[in-house]
Motif scaffolding. Structure first.
Motif, PDB file in Angstrom:
ATOM      1  N   ALA A  52       0.866  -1.068   0.015  1.00 50.98           N
ATOM      2  CA  ALA A  52       0.003  -0.051   0.167  1.00 50.98           C
ATOM      3  C   ALA A  52       0.954   1.231   0.145  1.00 50.98           C
ATOM      4  O   ALA A  52       0.652   2.195  -0.734  1.00 50.98           O
ATOM      5  CB  ALA A  52      -0.853   0.046   1.285  1.00 50.98           C
ATOM      6  N   SER A  53       1.987   1.352   0.844  1.00 52.64           N
ATOM      7  CA  SER A  53       2.802   2.277   0.609  1.00 52.64           C
ATOM      8  C   SER A  53       3.591   2.508  -0.788  1.00 52.64           C
ATOM      9  O   SER A  53       3.898   3.667  -1.121  1.00 52.64           O
ATOM     10  CB  SER A  53       3.925   2.271   1.841  1.00 52.64           C
ATOM     11  N   ALA A  56       1.006   4.303  -2.693  1.00 59.46           N
ATOM     12  CA  ALA A  56       0.890   5.520  -2.441  1.00 59.46           C
ATOM     13  C   ALA A  56       2.192   6.472  -2.607  1.00 59.46           C
ATOM     14  O   ALA A  56       2.064   7.850  -2.329  1.00 59.46           O
ATOM     15  CB  ALA A  56       0.570   5.953  -0.877  1.00 59.46           C
ATOM     16  N   SER A  74       1.225   8.523   4.343  1.00 63.66           N
ATOM     17  CA  SER A  74       1.081   7.500   5.358  1.00 63.66           C
ATOM     18  C   SER A  74      -0.235   7.098   5.673  1.00 63.66           C
ATOM     19  O   SER A  74      -0.844   5.804   5.853  1.00 63.66           O
ATOM     20  CB  SER A  74       1.815   7.791   6.675  1.00 63.66           C
ATOM     21  N   SER A  77      -1.774   5.303   2.746  1.00 67.41           N
ATOM     22  CA  SER A  77      -1.485   4.060   2.569  1.00 67.41           C
ATOM     23  C   SER A  77      -2.205   3.005   3.590  1.00 67.41           C
ATOM     24  O   SER A  77      -2.327   2.016   3.334  1.00 67.41           O
ATOM     25  CB  SER A  77      -0.012   3.807   2.547  1.00 67.41           C
ATOM     26  N   LYS A 441       0.585  -1.053 -10.058  1.00 69.95           N
ATOM     27  CA  LYS A 441       0.487   0.590 -10.101  1.00 69.95           C
ATOM     28  C   LYS A 441       0.238   0.924 -11.669  1.00 69.95           C
ATOM     29  O   LYS A 441      -0.699   1.358 -11.755  1.00 69.95           O
ATOM     30  CB  LYS A 441       1.671   1.251  -9.649  1.00 69.95           C
TER      31      LYS A 441
END
Length: 450
Positions: A52-53, A56, A74, A77, A441
């Motif tokens: 997830a980070s 992001a 943060s 994410s 992505k």
């Protein structure tokens, strides 16, 4: 930078899970017993929050986010991780945490992650901690290294250039801090930590004794191709010799790596095939409704060892699109591409049938893009070391595919070759996982397709 940030986040994720359960239960559980029973759950949590980070864009090294951007990233994410983990827990309840522990763990992780990223960026950007680089040379190659250095990284700063008598001055004259004599003193005066040897022609002019003295005095000495590789994540193919390939680190795809990669590919291909089956049925229906012709498209490509194989894709062009032109690269706004085909190419969904190629062993999940024989013959003649990309299996995705947009010329092929050779040199499971996450992505945001 990316690896250090991701490793730090993975460690913080483990601590966050432990802290989340401690806060939720009101007591600190015994660490050994906790991680024995929660080991797989913790690994899954760490993998999802790291993914997830990545989505992001918290690991990008080509930008310098401020505190607000890090805090927002943060939070975003962690919110994304919450929905991903909730979906996983719904499908696989045995991975779930005790009630309430997930939210607490994510909150703890988001706080620790923001603090860690801000601290890391602060130290990386401190001028006192930046590596000072002195470039030996003033010609075209030295100028290229200076341009790469100035445009890519906050952790390195340019101390200047050192001129050699045989080279023209193609760099800013005010940046020349030495003339090749007394190189050790010049390096010390410039307070440089690294010397990049960037002479366009070394024969008869290379200051061997001075460069050796720099090395023995603790200065990091690297050649231009190695420095270019460190800064850009690709290889400088124009300035690489066969001996560089032979004696450089990497380019060792062992039998163990091949077997492990094959097992990894097969398992991942079956998982993706099962998950994407409903989507494949919808795509097939859309292709049939949109234009006349078959659902699948078969094409001969060259794989490992330049052996021919049949590649499968969803059809994205009109039927018999190349009947009048022969084999040509697709261009932006190509009129041969159908409406549904344009969407499939942009999202890379047209490549799902290549999972069959992975299962049969003609392709891998990650590797160089398989090219058509009609193009390979020409590229082998004009692009140095182009045939080396066929030392491993081609991939559905790859380092070049996520780093560079669709290529439609010899120049594009050279640029993508830089990335392909970098991947072959640094092949590892970590790099494969990173590429797969970056590919997600691309699919989500539709970057790079044509």
């Amino acid at each position: 930078m990316r690896k250090r940030l991701m490793l730090g986040d993975a460690i913080l994720a483990v601590l966050a899970v432990y802290a989340g359960h401690a806060i939720r239960s009101g007591a600190f559980p015994a660490s050994q017993a906790f991680f024995t029973s929660y080991g797989p759950k913790t690994v899954l949590f760490a993998a999802v929050v790291t993914f997830a980070s990545l989505i992001a864009e918290l690991y990008r090294g080509d930008r310098n986010p401020n505190k607000k951007e890090i805090l927002l990233g943060s939070a975003l994410s962690s919110a994304m991780a919450f929905f991903l983990l909730s979906a996983i827990y719904y499908l696989m309840p045995f991975f779930s945490f005790i009630r309430g522990a997930l939210v607490i763990s994510l909150a703890v992780f988001a706080s620790l992650q923001a603090l860690w990223h801000m601290t890391f960026r602060l130290f990386v950007n401190l001028p006192a901690l930046a590596q000072r680089v002195l470039i030996l040379g003033t010609g075209a190659l030295a100028n290229q290294m200076g341009t790469v250095l100035l445009g890519r990284n906050h952790s390195h700063v340019l101390s200047g250039y050192v001129n050699c008598a045989s080279e023209p001055v193609l760099v800013p004259p005010q940046s020349v801090v030495g003339n090749g004599e007394g190189l050790v003193e010049t390096v010390k005066r410039a307070r440089a930590h690294k010397l990049v040897v960037s002479l366009s022609e070394r024969r008869g002019v290379f200051p061997l004794k001075d460069v050796l003295s720099c090395k023995l005095n603790g200065i990091d000495v690297v050649d231009a191709p190695s420095f270019y590789e460190q800064m850009t994540g690709k290889l400088l193919v124009e300035n690489i010799t066969p001996s560089w390939f032979i004696f450089s680190d990497g380019f060792r795809v062992t039998t163990y790596k091949k077997v492990f990669k094959r097992i990894f590919d097969s398992l991942l291909a079956w998982v993706f095939l099962v998950v994407s089956l409903p989507l494949m049925l919808l795509i097939a229906l859309a292709i049939v409704i949109d234009s006349r012709g078959p659902v699948f498209y078969k094409q001969v490509r060259l794989g490992q060892g330049e052996r021919k194989f049949v590649l499968y894709k969803f059809r994205t062009m009109k039927k018999d699109a190349e009947s009048g032109t022969g084999a040509v690269w697709s261009q932006a706004g190509d009129p041969r591409i159908t409406r549904v085909g344009g969407f499939l190419r942009k999202t890379r969904l047209d490549e799902i049938p290549q999972l069959y190629n992975v299962l049969t062993g003609t392709m891998s999940f990650v590797g160089p893009r398989p090219e058509r024989p009609e193009f390979i013959q020409r590229l082998n003649e004009v692009v140095p070391f182009y045939s080396e990309r066929h030392s491993i299996k081609p991939g559905i995705t790859g380092w070049a595919q996520i780093k560079y947009p669709y290529g439609a010329s010899v120049e594009d092929s050279i640029e993508k070759l830089r990335y392909d050779l970098y991947y072959i040199k640094h092949f590892s499971l970590f790099l494969d996982l990173l590429i797969i996450m970056e590919t997600v992505k691309v699919v989500l945001f539709g970057r790079g397709g044509r």
